[in-house]
Scaffold this active site. Structure first.
Site, PDB file in Angstrom:
ATOM      1  N   ASN A   1       0.859  -1.183   0.000  1.00  0.00           N
ATOM      2  CA  ASN A   1       0.000   0.000   0.000  1.00  0.00           C
ATOM      3  C   ASN A   1       0.892   1.229   0.000  1.00  0.00           C
ATOM      4  O   ASN A   1       1.486   1.580   1.015  1.00  0.00           O
ATOM      5  CB  ASN A   1      -0.917  -0.015   1.228  1.00  0.00           C
ATOM      6  CG  ASN A   1      -1.856   1.170   1.272  1.00  0.00           C
ATOM      7  OD1 ASN A   1      -1.966   1.929   0.313  1.00  0.00           O
ATOM      8  ND2 ASN A   1      -2.533   1.336   2.398  1.00  0.00           N
TER       9      ASN A   1
ATOM     10  N   LYS B   1      -0.036   4.236  -0.333  1.00  0.00           N
ATOM     11  CA  LYS B   1      -0.746   5.360   0.266  1.00  0.00           C
ATOM     12  C   LYS B   1      -0.574   6.599  -0.621  1.00  0.00           C
ATOM     13  O   LYS B   1      -0.502   6.482  -1.841  1.00  0.00           O
ATOM     14  CB  LYS B   1      -0.303   5.566   1.713  1.00  0.00           C
ATOM     15  CG  LYS B   1      -0.467   4.279   2.554  1.00  0.00           C
ATOM     16  CD  LYS B   1      -0.222   4.483   4.021  1.00  0.00           C
ATOM     17  CE  LYS B   1      -0.406   3.160   4.765  1.00  0.00           C
ATOM     18  NZ  LYS B   1      -0.278   3.320   6.239  1.00  0.00           N
TER      19      LYS B   1
ATOM     20  N   HIS C   1      -9.624   0.543   4.846  1.00  0.00           N
ATOM     21  CA  HIS C   1      -8.373   0.775   5.567  1.00  0.00           C
ATOM     22  C   HIS C   1      -8.634   1.674   6.773  1.00  0.00           C
ATOM     23  O   HIS C   1      -9.465   2.577   6.729  1.00  0.00           O
ATOM     24  CB  HIS C   1      -7.335   1.409   4.642  1.00  0.00           C
ATOM     25  CG  HIS C   1      -5.953   1.405   5.215  1.00  0.00           C
ATOM     26  ND1 HIS C   1      -5.527   2.330   6.144  1.00  0.00           N
ATOM     27  CD2 HIS C   1      -4.898   0.570   5.002  1.00  0.00           C
ATOM     28  CE1 HIS C   1      -4.276   2.069   6.467  1.00  0.00           C
ATOM     29  NE2 HIS C   1      -3.871   1.008   5.804  1.00  0.00           N
TER      30      HIS C   1
ATOM     31  N   GLU D   1      -7.159   4.094   8.039  1.00  0.00           N
ATOM     32  CA  GLU D   1      -7.010   5.538   7.828  1.00  0.00           C
ATOM     33  C   GLU D   1      -8.268   6.132   7.202  1.00  0.00           C
ATOM     34  O   GLU D   1      -8.654   7.261   7.516  1.00  0.00           O
ATOM     35  CB  GLU D   1      -5.776   5.801   6.960  1.00  0.00           C
ATOM     36  CG  GLU D   1      -4.477   5.479   7.685  1.00  0.00           C
ATOM     37  CD  GLU D   1      -3.290   5.237   6.778  1.00  0.00           C
ATOM     38  OE1 GLU D   1      -2.207   4.927   7.315  1.00  0.00           O
ATOM     39  OE2 GLU D   1      -3.432   5.342   5.547  1.00  0.00           O
TER      40      GLU D   1
ATOM     41  N   GLU E   1      -5.571  -5.478  10.378  1.00  0.00           N
ATOM     42  CA  GLU E   1      -4.560  -4.472  10.686  1.00  0.00           C
ATOM     43  C   GLU E   1      -4.810  -3.901  12.076  1.00  0.00           C
ATOM     44  O   GLU E   1      -5.717  -3.085  12.260  1.00  0.00           O
ATOM     45  CB  GLU E   1      -4.565  -3.359   9.631  1.00  0.00           C
ATOM     46  CG  GLU E   1      -5.955  -2.883   9.188  1.00  0.00           C
ATOM     47  CD  GLU E   1      -5.899  -1.581   8.413  1.00  0.00           C
ATOM     48  OE1 GLU E   1      -4.821  -1.198   7.952  1.00  0.00           O
ATOM     49  OE2 GLU E   1      -6.955  -0.936   8.289  1.00  0.00           O
TER      50      GLU E   1
ATOM     51  N   GLY F   1       2.423   1.957  11.119  1.00  0.00           N
ATOM     52  CA  GLY F   1       3.310   3.097  11.025  1.00  0.00           C
ATOM     53  C   GLY F   1       3.966   3.493  12.330  1.00  0.00           C
ATOM     54  O   GLY F   1       4.631   4.521  12.410  1.00  0.00           O
TER      55      GLY F   1
ATOM     56  N   SER G   1       2.597  -3.326  10.441  1.00  0.00           N
ATOM     57  CA  SER G   1       4.043  -3.095  10.363  1.00  0.00           C
ATOM     58  C   SER G   1       4.821  -4.371  10.035  1.00  0.00           C
ATOM     59  O   SER G   1       5.860  -4.657  10.644  1.00  0.00           O
ATOM     60  CB  SER G   1       4.575  -2.454  11.665  1.00  0.00           C
ATOM     61  OG  SER G   1       4.060  -1.148  11.807  1.00  0.00           O
TER      62      SER G   1
END
Length: 276
Positions: A31, A33, A116, A118, A191, A197, A237
């Site tokens: 990904n 992003k 996702h 985010e 996730e 991150g 991660s």
């Protein structure tokens, strides 16, 4: 004819044996992003194209920003598929700024990443709830795309012991609109939000426990056959240093890789796939 069919992408190569009948092929997703420039992407694609063979028991996909999808479709090796990182809830029409599943399919995109964390959280705007993600998933599947469906808990939810409550709520919305047949084209990307991150990661044993719980939930709420077949990626991660240990676990069928997919080290993850 899709746009990708007009492109002359370089051939890839494979090594080892394919997954045996009745076993799951690993899925390694990258990904990117909202990262990269034309120059940095051209450099990264050149590194991926020169990175050597991909294990025959693995499928590799990278999620590019919309604006960079044509570059990837024109120049990335053929054995790496291209994903979008989102698609709209609509078909084509008067929906300014939206990109539809049918348009992605027309370009030659084969996968889309949906739900996702985010996007669920939002960035200066309202986040996407589970029902919206489920509707997008159904629409994407109906247009012939495959979906990496992301689920996962926040740090405070993990600490409160509600990880599976959160994951079940996110999955329940999808099971309400998807048929058993739809799940053949869906991968679940677990996730843990607290690990994305941050450099933190669940231990292989922690990740396996949650993956096994997700698979059992699918068996109880969809069907044992779907649960046995569906791929569950780990998206917290994963990188070259921990990929092999994570993917050695029974219910971890690959990864959804963020930062590490922006470097040639992505192939350290790819090469961490256990032998068939």
């Amino acid at each position: 004819m899709a746009f990708a069919d007009t492109c002359s992408r370089p051939e890839g190569s494979s090594t080892g044996a394919a997954a045996a009948d009745g076993t799951r092929t690993y899925l390694i997703g990258g990904n990117w992003k909202s990262n990269g420039t034309v120059a940095s992407l051209e450099k990264l694609i050149a590194e991926f194209n020169a990175a050597g063979p991909i294990p025959a028991n693995a499928e590799v996909v990278v999620g590019a920003p919309f604006i960079h999808i044509p570059i990837a479709l024109q120049s990335l090796r053929k054995d790496i598929e291209i994903a979008a990182q989102n698609c709209s809830l609509t078909g084509t029409g008067a929906y300014t700024g939206e990109v539809t599943a049918s348009q992605l399919k027309d370009m030659g995109v084969t996968w889309v990443i949906l739900g996702h964390s985010e996007r669920r959280e939002g960035f200066g705007m309202a986040g996407e709830d589970s029902e919206l993600v489920a509707k997008k998933t159904k629409l994407a599947l109906s247009e012939g795309l495959k979906v990496m469906l992301c689920i996962g808990e926040k740090k405070e939810e993990r600490e409160a012991g509600t990880t599976m409550d959160v994951c079940a709520e996110q999955l329940k919305a999808a099971t309400a609109v998807l048929s058993e047949e739809d799940w053949a084209n869906v991968s679940i990307a677990y996730e843990p939000v607290w690990a994305i991150g941050t450099g933190l990661t669940a231990t292989p044993e922690m990740a396996q426990e949650t993956h096994a719980d997700i698979r059992q939930w699918m068996a109880d709420n969809v069907s044992p056959a779907v649960a046995a077949a569906v791929r569950i990626q780990y998206g917290g991660s994963m990188k070259g240093a921990n990929a092999a240990g994570l993917m050695a676990q029974t219910d971890i069928d690959g990864g959804l890789i963020g930062g590490a997919s922006l470097t040639k080290g992505f192939f350290d993850v790819v090469n961490g796939v256990p032998s068939a």
